[in-house]
Write a protein that holds these residues in place. Structure first.
Motif, mmCIF file in Angstrom:
data_model
loop_
_atom_site.group_PDB
_atom_site.id
_atom_site.type_symbol
_atom_site.label_atom_id
_atom_site.label_comp_id
_atom_site.label_asym_id
_atom_site.label_seq_id
_atom_site.Cartn_x
_atom_site.Cartn_y
_atom_site.Cartn_z
ATOM 1 N N GLY A 316 35.359 50.830 44.361
ATOM 2 C CA GLY A 316 34.350 51.191 43.262
ATOM 3 C C GLY A 316 32.986 50.166 43.661
ATOM 4 N N PHE A 317 32.973 49.247 44.248
ATOM 5 C CA PHE A 317 31.689 48.689 44.585
ATOM 6 C C PHE A 317 31.055 48.615 45.918
ATOM 7 C CE2 PHE A 317 33.216 46.402 40.457
ATOM 8 C CZ PHE A 317 32.049 46.552 39.582
ATOM 9 N N GLU A 318 31.222 49.621 46.634
ATOM 10 C CA GLU A 318 30.768 49.693 47.726
ATOM 11 C C GLU A 318 29.483 50.063 47.978
ATOM 12 O OE1 GLU A 318 32.732 49.225 50.403
ATOM 13 O OE2 GLU A 318 34.704 49.246 49.584
ATOM 14 N N TYR A 319 28.851 49.999 48.937
ATOM 15 C CA TYR A 319 27.433 50.556 49.182
ATOM 16 C C TYR A 319 26.449 49.982 48.461
ATOM 17 C CZ TYR A 319 30.466 53.964 51.458
ATOM 18 O OH TYR A 319 31.301 54.377 52.249
ATOM 19 N N GLY A 320 26.355 48.539 48.361
ATOM 20 C CA GLY A 320 25.231 47.717 47.691
ATOM 21 C C GLY A 320 25.435 47.795 46.218
ATOM 22 N N GLN A 321 26.520 48.189 45.582
ATOM 23 C CA GLN A 321 26.629 48.200 44.231
ATOM 24 C C GLN A 321 27.454 47.001 43.657
ATOM 25 O OE1 GLN A 321 28.960 51.689 42.913
ATOM 26 N NE2 GLN A 321 27.273 52.952 43.284
ATOM 27 N N TRP A 322 27.615 46.013 44.534
ATOM 28 C CA TRP A 322 28.112 44.829 44.155
ATOM 29 C C TRP A 322 27.122 43.656 44.355
ATOM 30 C CZ3 TRP A 322 31.771 42.269 41.709
ATOM 31 C CH2 TRP A 322 31.536 40.892 41.843
ATOM 32 N N HIS A 323 26.727 42.915 43.364
ATOM 33 C CA HIS A 323 25.773 41.752 43.493
ATOM 34 C C HIS A 323 26.575 40.564 43.301
ATOM 35 C CE1 HIS A 323 22.490 44.638 43.090
ATOM 36 N NE2 HIS A 323 23.146 45.238 42.117
ATOM 37 N N ASP A 324 26.143 39.481 44.232
ATOM 38 C CA ASP A 324 27.084 38.068 43.747
ATOM 39 C C ASP A 324 26.877 37.658 42.480
ATOM 40 O OD1 ASP A 324 27.849 38.198 46.544
ATOM 41 O OD2 ASP A 324 26.500 36.935 47.331
ATOM 42 N N GLU A 325 25.566 37.975 41.870
ATOM 43 C CA GLU A 325 25.563 37.354 40.223
ATOM 44 C C GLU A 325 26.546 38.058 39.451
ATOM 45 O OE1 GLU A 325 21.369 37.870 42.376
ATOM 46 O OE2 GLU A 325 23.420 39.044 42.515
ATOM 47 N N TYR A 326 27.306 38.934 39.880
ATOM 48 C CA TYR A 326 28.313 39.626 39.078
ATOM 49 C C TYR A 326 29.643 38.581 38.597
ATOM 50 C CZ TYR A 326 26.185 44.344 39.049
ATOM 51 O OH TYR A 326 25.481 45.291 38.818
ATOM 52 N N GLY A 327 29.804 37.832 39.842
ATOM 53 C CA GLY A 327 31.067 36.940 39.796
ATOM 54 C C GLY A 327 31.810 36.964 40.997
ATOM 55 N N TYR A 328 33.035 37.142 40.909
ATOM 56 C CA TYR A 328 33.977 36.826 42.505
ATOM 57 C C TYR A 328 34.547 38.310 42.641
ATOM 58 C CZ TYR A 328 33.023 32.014 41.646
ATOM 59 O OH TYR A 328 32.370 30.704 41.333
ATOM 60 N N ARG A 329 34.807 38.555 44.123
ATOM 61 C CA ARG A 329 35.262 39.613 44.480
ATOM 62 C C ARG A 329 36.281 39.060 45.505
ATOM 63 N NH1 ARG A 329 32.590 44.618 47.801
ATOM 64 N NH2 ARG A 329 34.305 46.275 47.171
ATOM 65 N N VAL A 330 37.612 39.418 45.337
ATOM 66 C CA VAL A 330 38.711 38.824 46.150
ATOM 67 C C VAL A 330 39.497 39.927 46.849
ATOM 68 C CG1 VAL A 330 38.827 37.085 44.794
ATOM 69 C CG2 VAL A 330 40.354 38.762 44.396
ATOM 70 N N PRO A 331 40.362 39.667 48.023
ATOM 71 C CA PRO A 331 41.097 40.525 48.536
ATOM 72 C C PRO A 331 42.100 41.283 47.495
ATOM 73 C CG PRO A 331 40.903 38.784 49.996
ATOM 74 C CD PRO A 331 40.080 38.116 48.712
ATOM 75 N N LYS A 332 42.474 42.402 47.794
ATOM 76 C CA LYS A 332 43.764 43.233 46.895
ATOM 77 C C LYS A 332 45.159 42.266 47.091
ATOM 78 C CE LYS A 332 41.609 47.594 47.804
ATOM 79 N NZ LYS A 332 41.917 48.938 48.554
ATOM 80 N N LYS A 333 45.797 42.105 46.178
ATOM 81 C CA LYS A 333 47.253 41.594 46.126
ATOM 82 C C LYS A 333 47.251 40.268 46.669
ATOM 83 C CE LYS A 333 49.801 45.980 46.486
ATOM 84 N NZ LYS A 333 50.690 45.624 45.034
ATOM 85 N N ASN A 334 46.182 39.561 46.449
ATOM 86 C CA ASN A 334 46.155 38.095 46.884
ATOM 87 C C ASN A 334 46.247 37.120 45.875
ATOM 88 O OD1 ASN A 334 45.018 35.684 48.105
ATOM 89 N ND2 ASN A 334 44.374 36.791 49.862
ATOM 90 N N ILE A 335 47.217 36.778 45.477
ATOM 91 C CA ILE A 335 47.534 35.653 44.227
ATOM 92 C C ILE A 335 46.674 34.612 44.403
ATOM 93 C CG2 ILE A 335 49.018 34.555 42.955
ATOM 94 C CD1 ILE A 335 51.232 36.797 43.566
ATOM 95 N N LYS A 336 46.530 33.851 45.603
ATOM 96 C CA LYS A 336 46.059 32.677 45.760
ATOM 97 C C LYS A 336 44.622 32.754 45.633
ATOM 98 C CE LYS A 336 45.696 28.998 49.170
ATOM 99 N NZ LYS A 336 46.018 28.323 50.434
ATOM 100 N N ALA A 337 43.681 33.745 46.398
ATOM 101 C CA ALA A 337 42.455 33.966 46.011
ATOM 102 C C ALA A 337 42.053 34.433 44.710
ATOM 103 C CB ALA A 337 42.217 35.042 46.903
ATOM 104 N N LEU A 338 42.882 35.190 43.979
ATOM 105 C CA LEU A 338 42.488 35.478 42.632
ATOM 106 C C LEU A 338 42.746 34.092 41.771
ATOM 107 C CD1 LEU A 338 41.650 37.802 40.692
ATOM 108 C CD2 LEU A 338 44.150 38.446 40.595
ATOM 109 N N ALA A 339 43.581 33.319 41.873
ATOM 110 C CA ALA A 339 43.796 32.255 41.106
ATOM 111 C C ALA A 339 42.521 31.169 41.490
ATOM 112 C CB ALA A 339 45.253 31.516 41.444
ATOM 113 N N LYS A 340 42.122 31.195 42.810
ATOM 114 C CA LYS A 340 41.211 30.198 42.976
ATOM 115 C C LYS A 340 39.713 30.904 42.095
ATOM 116 C CE LYS A 340 38.551 28.650 46.744
ATOM 117 N NZ LYS A 340 38.021 28.587 48.407
#
Length: 387
Positions: A316-340
């Motif tokens: 849903g955030f492909e092709y330049g639609q993601w901006h770092d100002e939005y927050g954090y984007r982490v790998p799917k199904k990755n509890i450790k990365a999401l918790a961080k």
């Protein structure tokens, strides 16, 4: 212009948030001066199979549109999908005939989802001489092996629609790869309703994460809940508020109860539009761990409200639609990365500018921009069909 909306599903009293993006498109086109009629086939869950249903057509005034509604029972849709497809086509024609008698024949049929609305739209288009435009939303079409019945519906709908639209570039690329269509596919993302506006953060105690979505496997709430439990101790003044209903509710609530976190993780059930807006306004951050999203409207509603988000690397955030100002984007199904990410956003909240977040999101998906794009396509479809 007279536009007949033909959706596969549509919001109703039982599910006010279901496919709300179709409702919002209808409302926006009505604001722009078009006459909107909605052909709503209310597909009942299989649990209602043995209960009495209303076979009559109801005419409802939604304020901005007239909606014709008929109930349709469902039975073994996955095992015997053609039963539902054939019944949907019959009901679509019943609604079309009734609406055309009372409001005259439309200039264009605007279908949402090939299965089953787009497919039914191809039959109505040929029989009654009305151009068809279809917008495809279904994230399952991104999978490597979508069901054959779904692909058959897409194939016919794509061939016989004046214009075939995709809600994201990723969906468009997937369909081109799978089907090698003869015609150009266009991308029209969903819009954010004007009821969502920037709202300054309200003072409140603690830190609040909000998450809104269907409680189904593709939203991957187990990963979100596990990440929250990992990131924060039971004594911290942090809460996770989950809005939505679905088949995984019992499993998820048992998970929270087993961890002893009922005081921090709250299930809100289904939300109205007003309640949804309130959740965005009263949270510090929106978080959802979706495995697939063709667009991800709830993320963008939160962004427009001015809240940072935590999301996964879905489509849903492909092709330049993601901006770092939005927050954090982490790998799917990755509890450790999401918790961080959850811990980081809580500890560094001062780094996020809510007004800038809202402005960046609106550049891509404001109602005025998307509404004008849809209007242009529908007008072209009518003109080319008459040539």
């Amino acid at each position: 212009m007279k536009i007949f909306f033909l959706p596969t599903s549509y919001p109703d009293a039982r599910h006010p948030q279901k496919t709300i993006f179709i409702y919002e498109q209808a409302k926006q086109l009505a604001r722009m001066g078009h006459e909107i009629t909605v052909l709503h086939i209310n597909r009942l869950p299989s649990s209602k199979l043995l209960t009495a249903s209303d076979k009559s057509i109801r005419r409802m005034d939604d304020g901005f549109a007239i909606r014709y509604v008929v109930e349709q029972k469902t039975f073994a849709e996955r095992q015997i999908p053609y039963l539902s497809k054939n019944q949907f086509v019959k009901n679509a024609e019943r609604l079309f005939q009734r609406a055309a008698e009372e409001r005259s024949k439309p200039d264009v049929i605007y279908a949402h989802f090939s299965q089953w609305a787009g497919y039914a739209g191809t039959i109505l288009s040929e029989k009654y001489g009305v151009p068809l435009v279809t917008l495809e939303h279904f994230s399952q079409l991104i999978d490597d092996h979508p069901p054959t019945v779904l692909m058959d519906c897409v194939k016919q709908t794509m061939e016989k629609s004046q214009y075939f639209l995709c809600v994201s570039e990723k969906l468009k690329e997937s369909l081109i790869k799978k089907m090698n269509p003869a015609k150009e596919l266009l991308v029209v993302p969903n819009m954010i309703d004007p009821s969502f506006i920037y709202q300054p953060l309200k003072p409140h105690e603690g830190f609040v994460f909000s998450s809104i979505g269907r409680l189904v496997a593709v939203k991957d709430y187990p990963t979100l809940i596990s990440a929250f439990i990992s990131a924060f101790s039971p004594s911290e003044n942090v809460t996770l508020r989950i809005g939505g209903s679905g088949e995984e509710y019992r499993k998820l609530s048992d998970m929270v109860r087993s961890a002893g976190r009922e005081h921090q993780i709250v299930f809100l059930g289904g939300l109205t539009r007003e309640q949804t807006i309130d959740e965005y306004i009263n949270c510090d951050c929106f978080a959802l761990a979706s495995i697939h999203e063709t667009f991800g409207i709830v993320y963008r509603e939160a962004l427009v409200t001015g809240r940072p988000i935590i999301t996964t690397d879905h489509e849903g955030f492909e092709y330049g639609q993601w901006h770092d100002e939005y927050g954090y984007r982490v790998p799917k199904k990755n509890i450790k990365a999401l918790a961080k990410a959850m811990r980081q956003i809580k500890d560094n909240y001062f780094l996020f500018d809510g007004r800038l977040i809202s402005e960046l999101c609106l550049r891509d998906c404001s109602a005025d921009i998307i509404g004008a794009r849809i209007e242009e396509i529908l007008i072209k479809a009518k003109g080319e069909f008459l040539e």
